[in-house]
Design a protein around this motif. Structure first.
Motif, PDB file in Angstrom:
ATOM      1  N   GLY A  60      55.046  49.798  47.724  1.00  0.00           N
ATOM      2  CA  GLY A  60      54.280  48.569  47.545  1.00  0.00           C
ATOM      3  C   GLY A  60      53.407  48.274  48.749  1.00  0.00           C
ATOM      4  N   LEU A  61      53.965  48.445  49.941  1.00  0.00           N
ATOM      5  CA  LEU A  61      53.204  48.223  51.170  1.00  0.00           C
ATOM      6  C   LEU A  61      51.985  49.138  51.235  1.00  0.00           C
ATOM      7  N   GLY A  62      52.189  50.418  50.928  1.00  0.00           N
ATOM      8  CA  GLY A  62      51.084  51.376  51.002  1.00  0.00           C
ATOM      9  C   GLY A  62      49.998  51.095  49.982  1.00  0.00           C
ATOM     10  N   VAL A  63      50.405  50.830  48.756  1.00  0.00           N
ATOM     11  CA  VAL A  63      49.430  50.587  47.689  1.00  0.00           C
ATOM     12  C   VAL A  63      48.598  49.335  47.986  1.00  0.00           C
ATOM     13  N   PHE A  64      49.257  48.251  48.334  1.00  0.00           N
ATOM     14  CA  PHE A  64      48.523  46.999  48.507  1.00  0.00           C
ATOM     15  C   PHE A  64      47.783  46.905  49.831  1.00  0.00           C
ATOM     16  N   THR A  65      48.176  47.703  50.803  1.00  0.00           N
ATOM     17  CA  THR A  65      47.365  47.813  52.016  1.00  0.00           C
ATOM     18  C   THR A  65      46.001  48.389  51.672  1.00  0.00           C
ATOM     19  N   ALA A  66      46.001  49.490  50.923  1.00  0.00           N
ATOM     20  CA  ALA A  66      44.742  50.126  50.538  1.00  0.00           C
ATOM     21  C   ALA A  66      43.920  49.232  49.611  1.00  0.00           C
ATOM     22  N   ILE A  67      44.573  48.610  48.644  1.00  0.00           N
ATOM     23  CA  ILE A  67      43.868  47.712  47.725  1.00  0.00           C
ATOM     24  C   ILE A  67      43.290  46.522  48.483  1.00  0.00           C
ATOM     25  N   GLY A  68      44.031  46.031  49.466  1.00  0.00           N
ATOM     26  CA  GLY A  68      43.570  44.881  50.242  1.00  0.00           C
ATOM     27  C   GLY A  68      42.304  45.162  51.017  1.00  0.00           C
ATOM     28  N   VAL A  69      42.258  46.290  51.709  1.00  0.00           N
ATOM     29  CA  VAL A  69      41.067  46.598  52.505  1.00  0.00           C
ATOM     30  C   VAL A  69      39.875  46.879  51.596  1.00  0.00           C
ATOM     31  N   ASP A  70      40.119  47.484  50.431  1.00  0.00           N
ATOM     32  CA  ASP A  70      39.022  47.726  49.495  1.00  0.00           C
ATOM     33  C   ASP A  70      38.485  46.407  48.937  1.00  0.00           C
ATOM     34  N   THR A  71      39.374  45.481  48.617  1.00  0.00           N
ATOM     35  CA  THR A  71      38.941  44.174  48.119  1.00  0.00           C
ATOM     36  C   THR A  71      38.109  43.438  49.160  1.00  0.00           C
ATOM     37  N   ALA A  72      38.527  43.513  50.419  1.00  0.00           N
ATOM     38  CA  ALA A  72      37.777  42.868  51.496  1.00  0.00           C
ATOM     39  C   ALA A  72      36.396  43.485  51.650  1.00  0.00           C
ATOM     40  N   LEU A  73      36.311  44.794  51.529  1.00  0.00           N
ATOM     41  CA  LEU A  73      35.014  45.480  51.645  1.00  0.00           C
ATOM     42  C   LEU A  73      34.079  45.093  50.513  1.00  0.00           C
ATOM     43  N   ARG A  74      34.625  44.934  49.319  1.00  0.00           N
ATOM     44  CA  ARG A  74      33.784  44.561  48.183  1.00  0.00           C
ATOM     45  C   ARG A  74      33.373  43.090  48.253  1.00  0.00           C
ATOM     46  N   ALA A  75      34.262  42.241  48.766  1.00  0.00           N
ATOM     47  CA  ALA A  75      33.941  40.812  48.872  1.00  0.00           C
ATOM     48  C   ALA A  75      32.959  40.539  50.008  1.00  0.00           C
ATOM     49  N   TYR A  76      33.117  41.271  51.120  1.00  0.00           N
ATOM     50  CA  TYR A  76      32.249  41.094  52.300  1.00  0.00           C
ATOM     51  C   TYR A  76      31.832  42.465  52.820  1.00  0.00           C
ATOM     52  N   PRO A  77      30.815  43.078  52.195  1.00  0.00           N
ATOM     53  CA  PRO A  77      30.392  44.425  52.593  1.00  0.00           C
ATOM     54  C   PRO A  77      30.038  44.536  54.074  1.00  0.00           C
ATOM     55  N   GLY A  78      29.565  43.463  54.663  1.00  0.00           N
ATOM     56  CA  GLY A  78      29.191  43.506  56.075  1.00  0.00           C
ATOM     57  C   GLY A  78      30.255  42.956  57.000  1.00  0.00           C
ATOM     58  N   GLY A  79      31.459  42.779  56.484  1.00  0.00           N
ATOM     59  CA  GLY A  79      32.536  42.205  57.284  1.00  0.00           C
ATOM     60  C   GLY A  79      32.952  43.105  58.426  1.00  0.00           C
ATOM     61  N   SER A 104      36.236  60.370  47.444  1.00  0.00           N
ATOM     62  CA  SER A 104      36.149  59.303  46.450  1.00  0.00           C
ATOM     63  C   SER A 104      37.030  58.126  46.866  1.00  0.00           C
ATOM     64  N   ILE A 105      36.650  56.939  46.399  1.00  0.00           N
ATOM     65  CA  ILE A 105      37.412  55.742  46.750  1.00  0.00           C
ATOM     66  C   ILE A 105      38.844  55.850  46.238  1.00  0.00           C
ATOM     67  N   GLN A 106      39.012  56.411  45.030  1.00  0.00           N
ATOM     68  CA  GLN A 106      40.354  56.554  44.481  1.00  0.00           C
ATOM     69  C   GLN A 106      41.219  57.468  45.351  1.00  0.00           C
ATOM     70  N   LEU A 107      40.636  58.591  45.794  1.00  0.00           N
ATOM     71  CA  LEU A 107      41.393  59.527  46.624  1.00  0.00           C
ATOM     72  C   LEU A 107      41.686  58.912  47.989  1.00  0.00           C
ATOM     73  N   ALA A 108      40.719  58.190  48.540  1.00  0.00           N
ATOM     74  CA  ALA A 108      40.940  57.517  49.825  1.00  0.00           C
ATOM     75  C   ALA A 108      42.080  56.511  49.704  1.00  0.00           C
ATOM     76  N   THR A 109      42.156  55.833  48.562  1.00  0.00           N
ATOM     77  CA  THR A 109      43.235  54.872  48.327  1.00  0.00           C
ATOM     78  C   THR A 109      44.586  55.575  48.297  1.00  0.00           C
ATOM     79  N   VAL A 110      44.652  56.696  47.589  1.00  0.00           N
ATOM     80  CA  VAL A 110      45.904  57.452  47.499  1.00  0.00           C
ATOM     81  C   VAL A 110      46.319  57.972  48.869  1.00  0.00           C
ATOM     82  N   VAL A 111      45.362  58.501  49.622  1.00  0.00           N
ATOM     83  CA  VAL A 111      45.663  59.039  50.964  1.00  0.00           C
ATOM     84  C   VAL A 111      46.150  57.922  51.882  1.00  0.00           C
ATOM     85  N   SER A 112      45.461  56.788  51.843  1.00  0.00           N
ATOM     86  CA  SER A 112      45.853  55.642  52.672  1.00  0.00           C
ATOM     87  C   SER A 112      47.264  55.180  52.336  1.00  0.00           C
ATOM     88  N   ALA A 113      47.553  55.037  51.051  1.00  0.00           N
ATOM     89  CA  ALA A 113      48.882  54.598  50.624  1.00  0.00           C
ATOM     90  C   ALA A 113      49.942  55.620  51.029  1.00  0.00           C
TER      91      ALA A 113
END
Length: 213
Positions: free
Chosen positions: A107-126, A181-190
């Motif tokens: 759970g920690l790994g999956v939502f860490t990756a999902i969290g950073v992706d959500t932040a990037l999509r919400a604030y691309p210049g963050g 790919s974003i999906q693969l980056a998510t899997v690797v991060s998790a």
């Protein structure tokens, strides 16, 4: 919802719901308490993430699918243990602890990756601080709420390299999302986050601390 991420998010929801339900059962809570802790652990981090990012109402209220999956998972877990009705052996207790560890790590790994992706999509210049903070909050927020409700010290403050594993996983995502790919980056991060949590638990990696007398 972002379709490419759905299978990964479902995995995280189920894993965190089980970890919450395990803690609730250990604390002697009834079915309602098991569902509350399972639900809180599964969607709490995402809810806190959306509040920080200014996403209103949070995703769990706009689409209750994740909440329903968490409740169903917690109920099923409770039902299996309730009808099993046997005194657990030492080996069963050891397996119980391992299940909690790895469900929490997944759970920690999956939502860490999902969290950073959500932040990037919400604030691309963050900035990087925002991305890492949101990733850490998404990955650990549900577990913190779970532990507070269960009257325990949050694992992120005492467990073996817990928050650091999340931060490293988020950094891996930021470094790899442009070269794969974003999906693969998510899997690797998790996967990196889960691996670090597993190694830290096995080898008892910890930061220095002052033991109370």
């Amino acid at each position: 919802m972002n379709d490419p991420f759905l299978p990964i998010e479902y995995l995280g929801i189920v894993a965190f719901a089980i970890s919450g339900a395990i803690v609730a059962v250990r604390k002697g809570m009834d079915l309602f308490g098991v569902n509350v802790l399972g639900l809180t652990t599964a969607v709490g981090g995402g809810c806190l993430r959306d509040i920080v990012l200014g996403i209103y109402p949070p995703q769990m209220f706009r689409d209750p699918t994740f909440a329903l999956i968490a409740i169903a998972t917690s109920t099923l877990f409770f039902g299996v243990l309730y009808f099993y009705r046997r005194q657990p052996s030492e080996a069963a207790v050891a397996r119980y602890k391992q299940v909690l560890l790895y469900c929490d790590a997944v759970g920690l790994g999956v939502f860490t990756a999902i969290g950073v992706d959500t932040a990037l999509r919400a604030y691309p210049g963050g900035n990087v601080f925002l991305m890492l903070f949101v990733a850490l909050l998404t990955g650990t927020g549900g577990g913190i709420l779970r532990d507070v409700l269960a009257s325990e010290t949050p694992a992120v403050l005492v467990k073996h390299i817990y928050a650091v594993a999340s931060l490293i996983g988020a950094c891996v995502y930021l470094l790899t999302r442009d070269i794969m790919s974003i999906q693969l980056a998510t899997v690797v991060s998790a996967a990196v986050t889960v691996l670090l949590r597993g190694l830290a638990s096995h080898f008892r990696w910890n930061f220095p601390r002052i033991r109370p007398r």
